[in-house]
Design an enzyme around this catalytic site. Sequence first.
Site, PDB file in Angstrom:
ATOM      1  N   LYS A 115      28.314  33.245  22.548  1.00 15.68           N
ATOM      2  CA  LYS A 115      28.082  33.844  23.850  1.00 15.68           C
ATOM      3  C   LYS A 115      26.590  34.109  24.043  1.00 15.68           C
ATOM      4  CE  LYS A 115      32.334  34.314  25.450  1.00 15.68           C
ATOM      5  NZ  LYS A 115      32.788  33.677  26.704  1.00 15.68           N
ATOM      6  N   LYS A 151      41.876  27.897  31.858  1.00 17.06           N
ATOM      7  CA  LYS A 151      42.378  29.184  31.371  1.00 17.06           C
ATOM      8  C   LYS A 151      43.561  29.578  32.241  1.00 17.06           C
ATOM      9  CE  LYS A 151      38.036  30.932  29.468  1.00 17.06           C
ATOM     10  NZ  LYS A 151      36.942  31.930  29.619  1.00 17.06           N
TER      11      LYS A 151
END
Length: 337
Positions: free
Chosen positions: A152, A250
Amino acid sequence: MARLSLSVATDTLNLTQPFRIAGYVFETADVLVVTLDDGSHRGRGEAAGAYYLGDDLANMRSAIEHARSAVEAGLTREELRGVLPPGGARNAIDAALWELEAARSGRPVWALAGLDAPPRPIVTTFTVSADTPEAMAARAIAYADAKSIKVKLTGTVDLDLARVAAIRAARPDIWLGVDGNQGFVRDDLPSLVAGLVEHRVSLLEQPLARGREAELDGFSSPIPLAGDESLLSLADVPGAVGRFDVVNIKLDKCGGLTEGLLMAAEARRLGLGVMVGTMIGTSLATATGFILGQSADLVDLDGPTFLAQDRSPSVTYADGMLYAGPEIWGAGEPVAA
């Protein structure tokens, strides 16, 4: 389909440590669980929603109440796509309908989803949240069995490249991808990508904010670009062509496995790669993603690894791989209500 009873429960999941991405820090995760019951069989589904869309517990509950009468009347999964928009509410109900259908028909979810064989263990990425380069390298080392790690980033090029360099030095052996989480601007990309190439990064996910996809027109990247927040549902997939190389599906974004399968098929038709990701959630939420992940190019289904306590039964992580057994994804055996 016979008339159903729909119930909704919510849960706040504690994380083992804060989870940091560009512009956001998670300390807990709220999830919603839907149960559908016909008196003899039961189906369940979990959803976290998409935080950046305001798809929180209150909005998911409101959407479910809006759809309650249609759901309890016995609608199909395809009909559900016309009743609720993409999002967590639809995902939870869709997952419950898959499990319920498996129990009623005696066929496992994987067969209902069109797979030719029972699900196998699949390689998943393990995510390192944003922190100091040293702390992130230590986290990467702690993922001792990982074959694949996703990092990230926060949108500061120099610091982010220092993070990547530290992780690559600590783990020269692994596949490495990074996630911008909408944190960069177009002018950052040349220097960012050059640095990522130097450290053998294999994927750059969502560098720019949703709504700025046109700024990727004409940008040639030696590293495949994946769209996440830019590609919410089936309707967004055609717009990925020429801007992204990979579609990150997702189920909390798109509204469930039913839509996810359609997105994967459309991505393949357009020559795009398929990635399956997840929000933070328990093994119940991971199970449907595991089914979709059987035919994906990249899998990022490590949500339960961030939890202080998962549900039981749970998925398993071993040797850098994920496996969900039939007791989680719906074996096609009746479940007493």
